[in-house]
Design an enzyme around this catalytic site. Structure first.
Site, PDB file in Angstrom:
ATOM      1  N   ASP A 166     -48.647 -34.912 -16.136  1.00  0.00           N
ATOM      2  CA  ASP A 166     -50.078 -34.896 -16.452  1.00  0.00           C
ATOM      3  C   ASP A 166     -50.219 -34.908 -17.973  1.00  0.00           C
ATOM      4  O   ASP A 166     -50.013 -33.873 -18.619  1.00  0.00           O
ATOM      5  CB  ASP A 166     -50.682 -33.634 -15.830  1.00  0.00           C
ATOM      6  N   GLU A 195     -57.489 -33.416 -24.072  1.00  0.00           N
ATOM      7  CA  GLU A 195     -58.131 -33.358 -22.761  1.00  0.00           C
ATOM      8  C   GLU A 195     -57.988 -31.983 -22.135  1.00  0.00           C
ATOM      9  O   GLU A 195     -58.919 -31.469 -21.499  1.00  0.00           O
ATOM     10  CB  GLU A 195     -57.518 -34.428 -21.841  1.00  0.00           C
TER      11      GLU A 195
END
Length: 369
Positions: free
Chosen positions: A184, A216
């Site tokens: 991720d 993010e």
């Protein structure tokens, strides 16, 4: 066809192995951004990197059509130095969603280079209660092999420096299953590089903007910085999604997503049942479904209102006058840990769906009614 699929799978695996080996905790993504810029630059007609590290790589298709943005984030979860104690041990703060369960007995890197260990009390000295207790972060410490604060400072370590988990890339018995830290969203970054490679020399309608965002994991910050500047006609966010096919999750009742089942599309997501972070635009959903059908790829449609989950799509959709946005998510087990596990067939499917989107971009209509 099968040979081409295997070549793409091997290329994605090669990219993922390389990119996950680079340390880039949120706010300190310089090394991973540099590596991605080096890969995307020769494949793009133009490329920019802004002051925070967001990358925009542009391919002009040579035919009339809309501008589509495909975005993935470069940063990973981790820790940072909170304080250096006089005896040389380091206290830490979390960067992103890091569970206390991940702490004791882990190997880490400070600033991506200095090796360290998250200390754990000797098992021989633990009480029965201590053997089953999860220590909160404020009771944990990092040992970098120093015996004084001065020695730690001489290693170049300062308050605020980032600490990343060690989690070497590993193939399982089935080589299509691989695990690593930072899957991720280094798999999303790998997909963008592979997509640009697959489209090398091809003509297509409109413009493709491959976007790599930063920060993010600490608030979808890079997406907010860059999406309005790119101003696409529509966007597709690439990320990972937890898989519901393990013994501790109910696949049917909680999360009907499995490894090897194809890309997932979270039609809505958010932090509780009332506050929704993102809603997939109906026309972009249609674009993805039609592209997946042409590619012969199943999509796993899910809703995640009520779960703690969101992606860059939430901030992308709110930029400018509102950007129609969709998602293509790679399932992975053991999310936000150093052993995130995925099935390589799923990112292959993501690339193939995106190719169909780009090659048929000229027929897209985004009219809401």
């Amino acid at each position: 066809m099968k040979g081409g699929r295997n070549m793409l799978k091997n290329r994605l695996k090669e990219l993922l192995k390389e990119l996950t080996s680079i340390h880039g905790v949120s706010g300190r993504e310089q090394k991973i951004v540099a590596a991605l810029a080096e890969k995307l630059g020769p494949l793009a007609d133009e490329m920019t990197v802004d002051n925070w590290g967001n990358i925009v790589a542009v391919r002009n298709g040579g035919q009339p059509g809309p501008k589509v943005m495909v975005a993935a984030h470069a940063d990973e979860i981790g820790l940072c130095v909170k304080n250096i104690l006089p005896n040389g041990f380091i206290l830490m703060s979390r960067i992103g969603v890091v569970s206390d369960l991940l702490l004791q007995g882990r190997r880490v890197r400070v600033n991506g280079t200095v090796p360290g260990i998250l200390g754990i009390k000797a098992g021989h000295l633990m009480s029965p209660e201590e053997r089953t207790k999860v220590k909160p972060m404020n009771e944990c410490y990092i040992d970098v092999g120093a015996f004084s604060k001065e020695e730690v400072l001489s290693m170049g370590i300062r308050v605020g420096d980032r600490i990343s988990f060690e989690g070497d890339f590993m193939e399982m018995h089935n080589p299509d299953l691989v695990c690593s830290k930072a899957v991720d969203d280094r798999i999303g970054c790998s997909i963008i590089v592979a997509l640009f490679e697959e489209l090398r020399g091809q003509s297509f309608p409109g413009t493709l903007c491959g976007v790599i965002t930063v920060q993010e994991e600490i608030g979808l910050r890079g997406a907010a910085m860059i999406s309005g500047k790119v101003a696409p006609d529509y966007a597709i966010a690439l990320d990972t999604i937890p898989s519901g096919d393990t013994p501790d999750v109910s696949y049917d009742r909680q999360l009907p997503v499995r490894l090897g089942g194809g890309p997932a599309v979270a039609l809505l997501d958010g932090y509780d049942s009332a506050f929704i972070s993102n809603v997939v635009h109906p026309k972009v959903q249609q674009i993805l479904e039609e592209a997946a059908e042409r590619a012969g790829t199943p999509l796993q449609m899910v809703t995640l209102g009520g779960e703690v989950y969101t992606t860059d799509a939430a901030n992308i959709s709110l930029e400018g006058n509102g950007i129609p946005v969709g998602l293509l998510l790679t399932p992975r087990r053991y999310s936000h840990s150093p052993v995130e596990l995925l099935h390589m067939n799923d990112p292959v499917c993501v690339v193939n769906v995106l190719k169909e989107v780009v090659l048929k971009n000229g027929s897209v209509s985004l009219s809401f009614i």
